[in-house]
Design a protein around this motif. Structure first.
Motif, mmCIF file in Angstrom:
data_model
loop_
_atom_site.group_PDB
_atom_site.id
_atom_site.type_symbol
_atom_site.label_atom_id
_atom_site.label_comp_id
_atom_site.label_asym_id
_atom_site.label_seq_id
_atom_site.Cartn_x
_atom_site.Cartn_y
_atom_site.Cartn_z
ATOM 1 N N GLN A 453 33.547 44.611 22.140
ATOM 2 C CA GLN A 453 32.437 43.878 21.523
ATOM 3 C C GLN A 453 31.588 44.813 20.670
ATOM 4 O O GLN A 453 31.155 44.457 19.565
ATOM 5 N N TYR A 456 33.291 45.537 17.474
ATOM 6 C CA TYR A 456 33.210 44.335 16.628
ATOM 7 C C TYR A 456 31.834 44.251 15.941
ATOM 8 O O TYR A 456 31.740 44.018 14.738
ATOM 9 N N ARG A 458 29.894 46.581 15.315
ATOM 10 C CA ARG A 458 29.824 47.628 14.298
ATOM 11 C C ARG A 458 30.465 47.135 12.993
ATOM 12 O O ARG A 458 29.923 47.336 11.914
ATOM 13 N N THR A 459 31.599 46.454 13.073
ATOM 14 C CA THR A 459 32.230 45.950 11.840
ATOM 15 C C THR A 459 31.279 44.977 11.153
ATOM 16 O O THR A 459 31.167 44.961 9.937
ATOM 17 N N LYS A 460 30.586 44.205 11.965
ATOM 18 C CA LYS A 460 29.656 43.245 11.360
ATOM 19 C C LYS A 460 28.514 43.948 10.645
ATOM 20 O O LYS A 460 28.085 43.524 9.571
ATOM 21 N N TYR A 522 39.838 51.761 14.833
ATOM 22 C CA TYR A 522 38.790 51.460 13.856
ATOM 23 C C TYR A 522 37.644 52.477 13.972
ATOM 24 O O TYR A 522 37.122 52.957 12.962
ATOM 25 N N THR A 546 37.564 46.681 7.123
ATOM 26 C CA THR A 546 36.578 46.456 8.176
ATOM 27 C C THR A 546 36.502 44.965 8.523
ATOM 28 O O THR A 546 36.482 44.568 9.699
ATOM 29 N N TYR A 547 36.485 44.183 7.464
ATOM 30 C CA TYR A 547 36.424 42.727 7.644
ATOM 31 C C TYR A 547 37.642 42.230 8.430
ATOM 32 O O TYR A 547 37.511 41.475 9.404
ATOM 33 N N THR A 549 39.597 43.893 10.411
ATOM 34 C CA THR A 549 39.575 44.394 11.793
ATOM 35 C C THR A 549 38.631 43.554 12.651
ATOM 36 O O THR A 549 38.973 43.167 13.777
ATOM 37 N N GLY A 550 37.448 43.277 12.121
ATOM 38 C CA GLY A 550 36.478 42.469 12.868
ATOM 39 C C GLY A 550 37.058 41.118 13.233
ATOM 40 O O GLY A 550 36.932 40.650 14.366
ATOM 41 N N LYS A 551 37.722 40.516 12.269
ATOM 42 C CA LYS A 551 38.321 39.201 12.509
ATOM 43 C C LYS A 551 39.356 39.263 13.632
ATOM 44 O O LYS A 551 39.361 38.437 14.541
ATOM 45 N N LYS A 554 37.888 39.702 16.995
ATOM 46 C CA LYS A 554 37.273 38.462 17.467
ATOM 47 C C LYS A 554 38.332 37.438 17.893
ATOM 48 O O LYS A 554 38.195 36.792 18.932
#
Ligand code: ARG
Length: 568
Positions: A453, A456, A458-460, A522, A546-547, A549-551, A554
Motif C-alpha cells: 500500500q 502504491y 508513493r506512485t500516486k 518500483y 509509475t502510472y 505500476t500503481g495500477k 492496485k
C-alpha cells in the motif's frame, strides 16, 4: 502481449519438430538476470534425441538466429539461455497495458467454465476463529482471481448448521433462555448455554435423552425446534456478517449442512445400488481400505447421518445445479482424510466425469498467534472481529501520531489494518502454518500488505507531483532501458502468468509474493531514477511507468481483497 516463451518454443520446434507446448513447458526463468530471461534445459530432450545435452545445445544454437525479440543466445552447462530484447519487451508490455488498463493481466482462459469456491463455512453458535479467517481470505482471493481470468465463479458458504449439538442447544435454551440476552454477544452466550447443558447431560441421562429428542424433532420439522434453530442461525450469521463486512466479502449461497438433510437418502440409495455400502457394527460404511483411506461412515449405528454424507449430498446437488468444472473446498488440512474419502466415494454418484475430476481440496495450514494476548478464557480461541478491530486501532494510533492532519483517518486505518491481516494470511504458501505477529504484519517496510500500500501511495504522489499523465504516444521506450526500469517492466510482464499460476496451483500466495517483488522493483526504480525531470522525454516515460505500476499494484491487491489507501 508477446509470449516470449512461445516464441522460443516455436523456434526450437521448427528445428526439432517437437510439440511447441511441450517445449514451452520446459522453459524456465533463470535464477538471476545474468543468465538471461529464459532458459531451455536441453537435457529434457536428451532421451528423445538420443544425444548429450551439451551437443543438443550446440546444435540448436547453431541453427537458431537472433532477431528483433531475441537479442542473444548462450550455452551454459547444457542450458540455452535466451536474452530478450529490452525494447521489444518494453513495447510489448506497455502497449498491452495501454490497451487493457484496469483489466491488465486478465484474460478469457476460463471462458465457459464454472468454478465453485466453497470457503469460510463457520459453525453456527460457535466462534468464528482464525482458522475460519484464513479460509475466508484465501477463498475470496481465489474467487476473485478465477473471475478475473474469465471463469464463471460461485461463492459458497457451507455453514455448519446441523448436528446433534443443536438438540442440546435447544434444550439449554428451553431451560435457561430467559437468563440470557442473546442480542448482545450472541455467540458467547450460546456457547455458555452449550457448555452448561453439556455438563448437565453428563450428570443426567434424562437430559441427554431430551436433547436427542429435540434433535429428532428438529429433523422432523417441529415448529418450535425449527424456530429456535433459525434464531440461533440468524444471530450467528449476524455476527459472521460483521466479519464479512469488515473484509468486504460476500457469498452467492449460504446453503449450509442442514440444507442437505433431505437430500441424503438419495445418496444412501445410490451407494446401496452400487453395492458399495456395507453394514459394520450396525453402521453403514463405504470401505476404502484398498485405497488406504480407511472407512467412510455414511450412517451411524443410531441411524443418524454424517458430515461426509452431507458433503456427498452437496456434491450431487452442486453438480446438478451448477454443472461445475471445478469445486474447490478451502478447508484446513486437518480435514485432508475427510475430503479424500468423500471424493473417492463421490465416484459412485451419477454426475458428469468432469465434476468428479473437478473436486479439489484446497488445504491450508494453521495460523497461530505469536502472543497469547487476544485469547479468550479457554486460551485458544481468538475472536476474529476483535483481531480485525485491534489491527485497525493500532494503525489509527500510528496515524494520529505521525499524520494528525490526514483526512478520513478511520477509513484509511481500516484499509491498512485489514490489508495487513489479509496479507499476513496469504504471505507464504498456504499449505504452510503461519504465525500472526503484530509487528511483522504491520511493518511498513517488511513483506507486508502495508508495504504494498505504501509503494502504491508513493506512485500516486509521483503522479500528483507530475500533475499530468503522459499520452502513451508520448512515451519514448528507449528511456526505460536501464536495469532498474527493466526490472519493473519485467515484473509487469509477469503479472498475467502469475495469475495463471495461482489458479493452476490454487494458491493465491503466488500473487502476494509477486506484489512484493513489483513493489520492491518500483522502489528501487524510484530511488535510482529521477522521475520529475526537466527533460520532458525522460519524465514522460518514467511517469508512465509509475502510472502502470500503481495500477497493477492496485489491481493485484484488489484481487487479494486488499484496498488501497489514499495516503500513508
Ligand atoms: N464447518 C466446518 C468447520 O468449521 C468446515 C466445513 C468445510 N466444508 C465442507 N464441505 N465439509 O470445520
Amino acid at each position: 502481449m508477446l509470449d516470449f516463451k512461445e516464441i522460443i518454443a516455436e523456434k526450437i520446434s521448427k528445428i526439432t519438430q517437437l510439440d511447441i507446448n511441450e517445449l514451452k513447458n520446459y522453459i524456465e526463468i533463470p535464477p538471476n538476470k545474468d543468465m538471461g530471461d529464459y532458459s531451455f534445459p536441453c537435457f529434457k530432450l536428451a532421451k528423445t534425441l538420443r544425444k548429450a545435452p551439451q551437443i543438443i545445445a550446440e546444435e540448436l544454437k547453431s541453427q537458431l538466429s537472433v532477431d528483433e525479440n531475441i537479442e542473444k543466445i548462450e550455452i551454459v552447462n547444457g542450458y540455452l539461455n535466451f536474452y530478450i530484447n529490452r525494447i521489444s519487451m518494453t513495447r510489448s508490455v506497455l502497449e498491452e497495458f495501454e490497451k487493457k488498463q484496469e483489466l491488465f493481466g486478465s484474460n478469457d482462459s476460463g471462458d465457459g467454465k464454472t468454478v465453485l469456491v466453497e470457503f469460510s463455512s463457520p459453525n453456527i453458535a460457535k466462534p468464528f476463529h482464525i482458522g475460519h479467517l484464513r479460509t475466508t481470505v484465501i477463498g475470496a482471493a481465489l474467487n476473485n482471481i478465477y473471475k478475473y481470468l474469465g471463469y464463471n465463479t460461485v461463492r459458497l458458504n457451507h455453514l455448519g448448521d446441523y448436528g446433534t449439538q443443536f438438540g442440546k442447544m435447544i434444550e439449554g435454551y428451553k431451560k435457561w433462555g430467559n437468563e440470557y440476552n442473546l442480542d448482545e454477544n450472541p455467540i458467547e452466550q450460546l456457547m455458555d448455554i452449550y457448555v452448561r447443558i453439556n455438563e448437565l447431560c453428563k450428570e443426567d441421562e434424562n437430559v441427554l435423552d431430551a436433547c436427542r429428542n429435540n434433535f429428532k424433532m428438529l429433523e422432523e420439522g417441529d415448529s418450535y425446534c425449527v424456530e429456535l434453530w433459525n434464531k440461533f442461525k440468524d444471530l450467528s450469521l449476524k455476527e459472521f456478517c460483521k466479519t464479512y463486512d469488515l473484509l468486504g466479502i460476500e457469498f452467492d449461497s449460504l446453503n449450509g449442512e442442514a440444507f442437505y438433510s433431505d437430500k441424503m437418502q438419495e445418496v444412501i440409495d445410490i451407494l446401496n445400488t452400487h453395492g458399495v455400502l456395507v453394514e459394520s457394527e450396525g453402521a453403514k460404511i463405504v470401505d476404502l481400505e484398498d485405497k488406504k483411506l480407511g472407512v467412510c461412515m455414511i450412517e451411524k449405528s443410531n441411524g443418524s447421518t454424517t458430515y461426509a454424507t452431507r458433503d456427498l449430498a452437496a456434491i450431487l446437488y452442486r453438480a446438478r445445479t451448477y454443472n461445475f468444472d471445478k469445486c474447490l473446498y478451502v478447508v484446513a488440512y486437518e480435514q485432508n482424510l475427510h475430503f479424500k474419502q468423500v471424493f473417492e466415494v463421490a465416484k459412485n454418484l451419477p454426475i458428469p466425469e468432469k465434476c468428479k475430476n473437478g473436486l479439489e481440496h484446497v488445504s491450508y495450514g494453521m495460523i497461530r498467534l505469536s502472543t497469547g494476548k487476544m485469547s479468550t478464557r479457554e486460551g485458544t480461541v481468538v475472536k476474529v472481529n476483535e483481531l480485525l478491530q485491534e489491527a485497525i486501532d493500532r494503525v489509527l494510533k500510528v496515524i494520529k501520531e505521525k499524520d494528525p492532519n490526514m483526512e478520513n483517518k478511520e477509513e484509511e486505518a481500516k484499509k491498512i489494518g485489514i490489508g495487513a491481516v489479509i496479507y499476513n494470511n496469504l504471505c507464504s504458501t498456504i499449505i504452510k502454518d503461519q504465525v500472526f505477529d503484530w509487528d511483522t504484519a504491520l511493518n511498513f517496510n517488511g513483506e507486508t500488505g502495508p508495504y504494498i500500500q505504501y509503494v502504491y501511495v508513493r506512485t500516486k504522489s509521483v503522479l500528483e507531483k507530475a500533475g499530468y499523465l503522459p499520452k502513451f504516444e508520448e512515451v519514448n521506450i528507449n528511456i526505460l532501458q536501464d536495469d532498474a526500469s527493466q526490472s519493473v517492466i519485467n515484473s509487469l510482464y509477469n503479472f498475467e502468468s502469475v495469475l495463471m499460476n495461482v489458479v493452476q496451483k490454487n494458491d493465491p500466495s503466488f500473487l502476494s509474493r509477486y506484489l512484493i517483488e513489483l513493489a520492491q522493483n518500483y522502489s528501487n526504480f524510484y530511488n535510482e531514477n529521477k522521475i520529475i525531470d526537466d527533460n520532458k522525454d525522460i519524465q514522460n516515460a518514467r511517469v508512465y511507468l509509475t502510472y502502470a505500476t500503481g495500477k497493477v499494484l492496485k489491481i493485484g491487491a484488489g484481487l487479494l481483497g486488499i484496498e488501497m489507501p489514499n495516503r500513508m
